[in-house]
Motif scaffolding. Structure first.
Motif, short mmCIF file in Angstrom:
data_model
loop_
_atom_site.label_atom_id
_atom_site.label_comp_id
_atom_site.label_asym_id
_atom_site.label_seq_id
_atom_site.Cartn_x
_atom_site.Cartn_y
_atom_site.Cartn_z
N UNK A 159 10.94 65.37 103.35
CA UNK A 159 12.09 65.15 102.47
C UNK A 159 12.14 63.70 102.00
N UNK A 160 11.91 62.77 102.92
CA UNK A 160 11.91 61.35 102.55
C UNK A 160 10.77 61.02 101.59
N UNK A 161 9.63 61.64 101.81
CA UNK A 161 8.51 61.42 100.90
C UNK A 161 8.80 61.94 99.50
N UNK A 162 9.45 63.11 99.44
CA UNK A 162 9.83 63.66 98.14
C UNK A 162 10.85 62.76 97.44
N UNK A 163 11.82 62.26 98.20
CA UNK A 163 12.82 61.37 97.61
C UNK A 163 12.19 60.08 97.10
N UNK A 164 11.18 59.60 97.79
CA UNK A 164 10.47 58.41 97.31
C UNK A 164 9.77 58.70 95.99
N UNK A 165 9.15 59.89 95.89
CA UNK A 165 8.53 60.28 94.62
C UNK A 165 9.58 60.43 93.54
N UNK A 166 10.70 61.09 93.86
CA UNK A 166 11.75 61.32 92.88
C UNK A 166 12.31 60.02 92.34
N UNK A 167 12.29 58.97 93.15
CA UNK A 167 12.78 57.67 92.69
C UNK A 167 11.99 57.15 91.51
N UNK A 168 10.77 57.62 91.35
CA UNK A 168 9.94 57.19 90.22
C UNK A 168 10.47 57.68 88.88
N UNK A 169 11.41 58.65 88.91
CA UNK A 169 12.00 59.11 87.65
C UNK A 169 12.71 57.96 86.93
N UNK A 201 20.33 72.26 88.71
CA UNK A 201 19.31 72.30 87.65
C UNK A 201 19.24 70.97 86.92
N UNK A 202 20.40 70.41 86.63
CA UNK A 202 20.46 69.11 85.95
C UNK A 202 19.72 68.05 86.78
N UNK A 203 19.95 68.07 88.09
CA UNK A 203 19.36 67.05 88.96
C UNK A 203 17.84 67.14 89.02
N UNK A 204 17.29 68.35 88.91
CA UNK A 204 15.84 68.50 89.13
C UNK A 204 15.06 68.83 87.86
N UNK A 205 15.72 69.09 86.73
CA UNK A 205 15.01 69.64 85.58
C UNK A 205 13.94 68.72 85.02
N UNK A 206 14.10 67.41 85.18
CA UNK A 206 13.11 66.47 84.62
C UNK A 206 12.20 65.84 85.68
N UNK A 207 12.26 66.30 86.92
CA UNK A 207 11.39 65.72 87.95
C UNK A 207 9.92 65.86 87.61
N UNK A 208 9.58 66.91 86.87
CA UNK A 208 8.18 67.09 86.48
C UNK A 208 7.67 65.95 85.61
N UNK A 209 8.60 65.23 84.96
CA UNK A 209 8.19 64.12 84.10
C UNK A 209 7.56 62.97 84.89
N UNK A 210 7.76 62.93 86.19
CA UNK A 210 7.12 61.92 87.03
C UNK A 210 5.61 62.03 86.89
N UNK A 211 5.12 63.26 86.79
CA UNK A 211 3.68 63.50 86.63
C UNK A 211 3.29 63.77 85.18
N UNK A 212 4.15 64.45 84.44
CA UNK A 212 3.78 64.88 83.07
C UNK A 212 4.22 63.89 82.00
N UNK A 213 5.12 62.97 82.32
CA UNK A 213 5.67 62.07 81.32
C UNK A 213 6.74 62.76 80.49
N UNK A 214 7.52 61.96 79.79
CA UNK A 214 8.55 62.52 78.91
C UNK A 214 7.89 62.96 77.61
N UNK A 215 8.36 64.06 77.08
CA UNK A 215 7.88 64.54 75.78
C UNK A 215 9.00 64.38 74.77
N UNK A 216 8.78 63.56 73.75
CA UNK A 216 9.78 63.33 72.72
C UNK A 216 10.05 64.64 71.99
N UNK A 217 11.32 64.92 71.78
CA UNK A 217 11.73 66.19 71.19
C UNK A 217 11.12 66.45 69.83
#
Length: 201
Positions: free
Chosen positions: A9-19, A70-86
């Motif tokens: 859990x702590x490792x995941x939270x460290x990754x999530x901080x990269x958002x 859902x709001x809290x986690x919906x963009x976590x994938x952007x840590x690896x995929x990057x943001x995609x401009x609309x």
């Protein structure tokens, strides 16, 4: 709680901080008038506030807690995929595949039960088939539009975005509930009054 679970859990939270370091195209206006790019963590906070404010104004039953997850986690994938401009057609063409691969990486860091739970919430948001996911989607799209209005349309102007360009993104949000239709309609009025969207081609 076992040490192994705690460490995961702590490792995941460290990754999530990269958002916090994933930049979006929308701009934030600072007190001195300067601007900087909004980051995805700020976007999620603003989106959560919008959801908190609006959930009682929409028709029908709604589980706010589920929507906020859902709001809290919906963009976590952007840590690896990057943001995609609309409004980046090329980026959007590969977005689903990039984000699905990122989801495998991100959610697999959690203990299996938590990883499966968050992955399911992310997939629910992406599918947009439940009241909570449609509500979260509408809040998400409204937040991006609001940020552009608040910043004087800087990102829109940089990319030549017109009102017609925004319709495919905003019309589904408007259709979710009359509350969104009213709020987004007011934002369109402000955008047009300020000349923030480019002229129609």
């Amino acid at each position: 709680m076992q040490a192994e679970r705690a460490d995961a859990i702590l490792g995941f939270l460290a990754l999530a901080d990269r958002l916090k370091s994933v930049e979006r195209r929308g701009r934030v206006v600072l007190p001195d008038g300067a601007t900087r790019r909004e980051n995805s963590a700020e976007h999620c906070w603003s989106l959560a506030l919008i959801a908190t404010l609006l959930h009682q104004d929409v028709a029908g039953p709604l589980d706010l807690g589920r929507a906020l997850m859902m709001v809290a986690i919906h963009d976590l994938v952007e840590i690896e995929a990057g943001d995609t401009f609309a409004y980046d057609a090329a980026g959007r063409a590969t977005q689903a595949a990039r984000e699905a691969a990122a989801a495998e990486t991100v959610f697999s860091l959690l203990p299996p039960d938590l990883g499966a739970r968050l992955r399911a919430l992310w997939e629910e948001f992406e599918a947009g088939e439940t009241p909570e996911s449609r509500f979260a989607m509408a809040c998400d799209r409204m937040q991006g539009f609001l940020q552009n209005v608040l910043s004087g349309g800087i990102a829109w102007r940089e990319h030549g975005v017109t009102r017609a360009d925004t319709a495919p993104r905003m019309d589904p949000a408007i259709a979710v509930d009359p509350a969104f239709a009213t709020l987004i309609g007011r934002l369109y009025e402000r955008a047009e009054a300020g000349g923030l969207l480019g002229p129609a081609p």
